[in-house]
Design a protein around this motif. Structure first.
Motif, PDB file in Angstrom:
ATOM      1  N   UNK A  51      74.206  33.005  59.851  1.00  0.00           N
ATOM      2  CA  UNK A  51      73.578  32.744  61.158  1.00  0.00           C
ATOM      3  C   UNK A  51      72.053  32.745  61.024  1.00  0.00           C
ATOM      4  N   UNK A  52      71.574  33.674  60.217  1.00  0.00           N
ATOM      5  CA  UNK A  52      70.127  33.779  59.994  1.00  0.00           C
ATOM      6  C   UNK A  52      69.604  32.511  59.306  1.00  0.00           C
ATOM      7  N   UNK A  53      70.325  32.077  58.259  1.00  0.00           N
ATOM      8  CA  UNK A  53      69.913  30.857  57.542  1.00  0.00           C
ATOM      9  C   UNK A  53      69.961  29.647  58.472  1.00  0.00           C
ATOM     10  N   UNK A  54      70.929  29.667  59.368  1.00  0.00           N
ATOM     11  CA  UNK A  54      71.067  28.576  60.331  1.00  0.00           C
ATOM     12  C   UNK A  54      69.873  28.555  61.277  1.00  0.00           C
ATOM     13  N   UNK A  55      69.508  29.765  61.757  1.00  0.00           N
ATOM     14  CA  UNK A  55      68.387  29.833  62.707  1.00  0.00           C
ATOM     15  C   UNK A  55      67.091  29.396  62.040  1.00  0.00           C
ATOM     16  N   UNK A  56      66.995  29.565  60.718  1.00  0.00           N
ATOM     17  CA  UNK A  56      65.774  29.148  60.015  1.00  0.00           C
ATOM     18  C   UNK A  56      65.817  27.678  59.596  1.00  0.00           C
ATOM     19  N   UNK A  57      66.958  27.027  59.840  1.00  0.00           N
ATOM     20  CA  UNK A  57      67.042  25.604  59.538  1.00  0.00           C
ATOM     21  C   UNK A  57      67.455  25.294  58.110  1.00  0.00           C
ATOM     22  N   UNK A  66      82.993  24.111  57.554  1.00  0.00           N
ATOM     23  CA  UNK A  66      82.269  25.278  57.042  1.00  0.00           C
ATOM     24  C   UNK A  66      80.754  25.106  57.083  1.00  0.00           C
ATOM     25  N   UNK A  67      80.062  25.811  56.165  1.00  0.00           N
ATOM     26  CA  UNK A  67      78.586  25.813  56.184  1.00  0.00           C
ATOM     27  C   UNK A  67      78.025  24.916  55.075  1.00  0.00           C
ATOM     28  N   UNK A  68      76.966  24.166  55.437  1.00  0.00           N
ATOM     29  CA  UNK A  68      76.356  23.232  54.472  1.00  0.00           C
ATOM     30  C   UNK A  68      74.843  23.395  54.467  1.00  0.00           C
ATOM     31  N   UNK A  69      74.215  23.194  53.291  1.00  0.00           N
ATOM     32  CA  UNK A  69      72.747  23.192  53.304  1.00  0.00           C
ATOM     33  C   UNK A  69      72.252  21.970  54.072  1.00  0.00           C
ATOM     34  N   UNK A  70      71.187  22.116  54.839  1.00  0.00           N
ATOM     35  CA  UNK A  70      70.692  20.944  55.580  1.00  0.00           C
ATOM     36  C   UNK A  70      69.199  20.817  55.388  1.00  0.00           C
ATOM     37  N   UNK A  71      68.742  21.356  54.306  1.00  0.00           N
ATOM     38  CA  UNK A  71      67.307  21.437  54.079  1.00  0.00           C
ATOM     39  C   UNK A  71      66.976  20.501  52.931  1.00  0.00           C
ATOM     40  N   UNK A  72      66.127  19.534  53.196  1.00  0.00           N
ATOM     41  CA  UNK A  72      65.762  18.598  52.147  1.00  0.00           C
ATOM     42  C   UNK A  72      64.468  19.073  51.485  1.00  0.00           C
TER      43      UNK A  72
END
Ligand SMILES: Cc1ncc(COP(=O)(O)O)c(C=O)c1O
Length: 476
Positions: A51-57, A66-72
């Motif tokens: 959740x924390x990683x999500x809030x930081x983008x 599930x969860x995926x990286x979305x940071x380029x």
């Protein structure tokens, strides 16, 4: 180690790996169960980490997969801050007029504003008191100042009600402070880039501006201290939290150092803290004012970014300038709108403001992520964007793109942005734009962002064709 420290430490490992490009976009991260087993943490800690990683983008949750990286990393590889030697200069007067809507203005989508409870507080106030429409206290209604003081105390920031003076918004508070502590032709130090509204005020007041370069840690304190020690500046005008336009914040050490410098050199710091409560990660940061021992920090803020700019209510804690500040307010305006102040006192003291801010910040955190995801997907690869931890604006670096041209072409389509030049007297920000992400994402906003990206890509192509043909001509 407490649960909070554990999930953050775990998140830190993912941040390092994601920033280093070790995860592909379409590669799922370990499931919560795997994460918990792999790192021997509870499911609660595993979830808190994601959740924390999500809030930081950094990651995004797909409900089915599930969860995926979305940071380029290509887009985010630390935005460049121009480094230069600060030089005082005069601003153009009158300041240029600018678009005030859409992506160009830092403001909330009207649907996010807690209008129902706000209206209820207004209605209650209107029924309350037969002296409501009389003159009030020119320094601000006592219940409003008291409610603000108690609200701030819950964030670990102690300001007594009688230290506050109510103003017509934050810019009014800043302008009054500038009138008090500076005179015409005085030099005022600001961070570079700087919010256009502050540059405009300095321009109409005939003050000179000294832009101090920013860096990854905040502001170049060495240069600022050098200027303060030489007594070249009459005042500093700084936002320490989620600064407009870069969105970045000063560290606690920088805030404390600034408060000390103000008192050591006896130079006032006017702190514009209008974004502090728009904190996407849960803990509201402290202002420079918190570290101010001797009253040299004049702290200014308002409800314009958090709640309702149309109410035009803000405040100032003028520190050692309290008496003079109060005299100026008393003489000039006989105070601010009394019923509105009392309605806000009602709204805040019933706990609506704190509850609303919590909800709003969660919404803004995910809205900010959505904007970044969309923009990084749509914009050319070289574009870089910072993930602010709070506030309402994104600062994007678009190398090789003439952002003035971009702004002009988009305006023809009724899409409004601000190009980087508006935030500086220097020429360092031609390739930057600032975008408000306060508008909720819907089809129309997506269309506008797509148009923005297409226009940016086409300007970039034109530029590379031009430079190729230039090289070609030389070769012939
Ligand atoms: C840094 C900063 N200060 C002040 C303001 C304006 O505040 P107010 O509407 O309370 O005068 C803005 C609005 O964009 C801002 O970005």
């Amino acid at each position: 180690m407490g649960r909070q420290a554990k999930y953050k430490a775990l998140a830190g490992q993912f941040i390092t790996a994601i920033e280093a490009g070790e995860y592909e976009f379409d590669q799922p991260l370990p499931s919560l169960r795997q994460l918990s087993a792999l790192y021997q943490v509870s499911m609660t800690t595993a979830l808190a980490c994601y959740r924390y990683l999500e809030s930081l983008g950094y990651i995004t949750a797909d409900p089915k997969r599930g969860f995926f990286p979305c940071f380029n990393p290509q887009h985010a590889s630390a935005i460049e801050y121009a480094q230069f030697n600060a030089k005082a200069c005069t601003l153009p007067n009158p300041p240029p007029s600018r678009a005030r809507s859409g992506f160009a203005t830092a403001q909330l989508d009207p649907t996010l504003i807690d209008s129902q409870q706000l209206r209820a507080s207004l209605a209650r106030t209107m029924r309350s008191d037969h002296t409501l429409f009389n003159y009030g206290d020119p320094l601000g209604e006592q219940p409003f100042r008291q409610a603000l003081s108690e609200h701030l105390k819950t964030q670990g920031f102690v300001i007594r009600a009688q230290e506050l003076v109510i103003t017509q918004g934050c810019l009014d508070a800043v302008k009054t402070a500038l009138e008090l502590v500076t005179k015409e032709q005085d030099i005022v130090a600001v961070p570079s880039p700087c919010y256009t509204g502050l540059l405009d005020i300095l321009s109409v007041m005939g003050r000179q501006v000294l832009e101090i370069p920013s860096n990854q840690d905040g502001i170049d304190l060495v240069q600022l201290e050098h200027e303060m020690a030489r007594h070249q500046v009459a005042a500093c005008l700084i936002s320490a939290n989620f600064q407009n336009p870069t969105g970045h914040s000063l560290s606690t050490q920088q805030k404390a150092a600034l408060a000390n410098m103000a008192s050591q050199y006896r130079i006032p710091i006017i702190e514009d803290d209008v974004y502090r409560e728009l904190c996407h990660t849960g803990t509201t940061p402290l202002p420079i004012k918190h570290f101010d021992q001797d009253g040299w920090v004049v702290w200014c803020s308002s409800i314009s970014k958090t709640l309702a700019p149309g109410l035009r209510l803000g405040w100032c804690a003028p520190g050692r300038f309290h008496q003079k500040y109060s005299d100026l307010i008393r003489i000039r305006s006989l105070g601010c709108n009394r019923p509105l102040q009392l309605a806000l006192a009602d709204y805040i003291s019933r706990g609506h403001y704190a509850r609303y801010l919590k909800k709003l910040n969660n919404t803004l955190a995910s809205q900010c992520n959505q904007y970044i995801q969309l923009l990084t997907r749509l914009l050319p690869d070289k574009v870089r964007v910072n993930r602010p931890q709070g506030g309402l604006v994104l600062w994007l670096e678009l190398p090789d793109i003439n952002t003035k041209q971009l702004q002009k072409q988009l305006k023809e389509e009724r899409i409004y942005i601000l190009c980087g030049d508006a935030f500086s007297t220097t020429t360092h920000y031609h390739n930057y734009i600032r975008l408000n992400f306060g508008q909720c994402i819907h089809a129309e906003i997506e269309t506008q962002l797509t148009k923005l990206a297409q226009t940016a890509s086409s300007l970039q192509r034109q530029k590379s064709v031009k430079s190729e043909s230039k090289t070609g001509t030389k070769l012939v």
